[in-house]
Scaffold this active site. Structure first.
Site, PDB file in Angstrom:
ATOM      1  N   ASP A   1      46.424  13.755  26.500  1.00 44.22           N
ATOM      2  CA  ASP A   1      45.683  12.715  27.183  1.00 44.22           C
ATOM      3  C   ASP A   1      46.545  12.282  28.429  1.00 44.22           C
ATOM      4  O   ASP A   1      47.784  11.938  28.140  1.00 44.22           O
ATOM      5  CB  ASP A   1      45.289  11.512  26.317  1.00 44.22           C
ATOM      6  CG  ASP A   1      44.468  11.753  25.166  1.00 44.22           C
ATOM      7  OD1 ASP A   1      44.041  12.889  25.109  1.00 44.22           O
ATOM      8  OD2 ASP A   1      43.961  10.871  24.491  1.00 44.22           O
TER       9      ASP A   1
ATOM     10  N   ASP B   1      30.120  10.708  21.414  1.00 46.76           N
ATOM     11  CA  ASP B   1      31.021   9.406  20.802  1.00 46.76           C
ATOM     12  C   ASP B   1      30.413   8.418  20.436  1.00 46.76           C
ATOM     13  O   ASP B   1      29.254   8.222  21.062  1.00 46.76           O
ATOM     14  CB  ASP B   1      31.731   9.116  22.145  1.00 46.76           C
ATOM     15  CG  ASP B   1      32.764  10.011  22.980  1.00 46.76           C
ATOM     16  OD1 ASP B   1      33.059  10.904  22.251  1.00 46.76           O
ATOM     17  OD2 ASP B   1      32.808   9.963  24.231  1.00 46.76           O
TER      18      ASP B   1
END
Length: 236
Positions: free
Chosen positions: A8, A128
């Site tokens: 990330d 998500d």
């Protein structure tokens, strides 16, 4: 089951967020290229690289992601802020797959067009959710769309690749959400990548038992609670 470490990126650094909150970030490295090479050497099947700045609209790490991709021989999957065709075109030009979340829910016509242009296998739909309902825009916006309805709709459109994240688990090391993972993996023709909450090798084993296509290793990897080598040994 494939083992996929996550990198990330925020401000060019390798970070992890707690439950997707930019205010709760931990920086793990200033050298993403060496981190990527380390995970490749350890036996990763693919890398999952997330542009957090693009996700929350504060910038872009796409040049850096391209640089990382060119240094690797394993496949790279790019995620985060891929919300228009121009950026998706660019990301696909140097990666193997792109992960599309918000745009997949907001503009299905464009999604279909991109999938037909490149092949459905190159597009991973990011589903998500919080408690079984889809969230978008970097997890900032909740919807009333049930998770399984969304997956079934995308499968009927021709999509097979899905990234499943229960936001309330992400970056917590509290263990994966096996309940929704099992339901998602039961959808025919859906290859589901499990993401969020993995804390140890037992969690990887649990995810494998639910028939996930792959598992994302994030914080547990960076906190040395699990290694790619032991995860690979387990799934092989």
């Amino acid at each position: 089951m494939k083992i996929i470490p996550a990198i990330d990126l925020m401000d060019g650094q390798v970070v992890r967020l707690y439950k997707g909150d930019p205010k709760q970030k931990t920086v793990y490295s200033d050298d993403p290229v060496s981190v990527a090479k380390k995970w490749q050497k350890a036996g990763a099947d693919m890398l999952h690289i997330v542009d957090l700045d693009a996700t929350i609209g504060t910038g872009s790490n796409l040049d850096l992601i391209e640089k990382i991709s060119k240094e690797l021989s394993i496949p790279v999957e790019v995620a985060g802020g891929l919300r228009n065709e121009e950026i998706i075109d660019r990301a696909i030009s140097f990666s193997n797959r792109v992960v599309i979340g918000t745009m997949a829910f907001k503009d299905k016509e464009m999604l279909q067009r991109i999938a037909k242009k490149y092949d459905f296998s190159k597009i991973v739909i990011s589903v998500d959710h919080i408690d079984g309902f889809i969230v978008t825009h970097g997890w900032q916006e909740s919807t009333k769309t049930p998770l399984l309805d969304a997956i079934n709709e995308f499968v009927s459109m021709g999509f097979t690749e899905f990234l499943l994240t229960n936001v309330s688990k992400d970056g917590t090391l509290e263990g994966p959400d096996l309940e929704y993972l099992e339901k998602a993996c039961a959808v025919q023709n859906a290859n589901v990548i499990a993401s969020g909450g993995i804390s140890n090798i037992d969690d990887v084993s649990d995810v494998q038992r639910k028939n996930a296509f792959a598992v994302i290793l994030g914080k547990a990897l960076y906190e040395n609670k699990i290694s790619i080598e032991e995860a690979k040994q387990l799934v092989n």
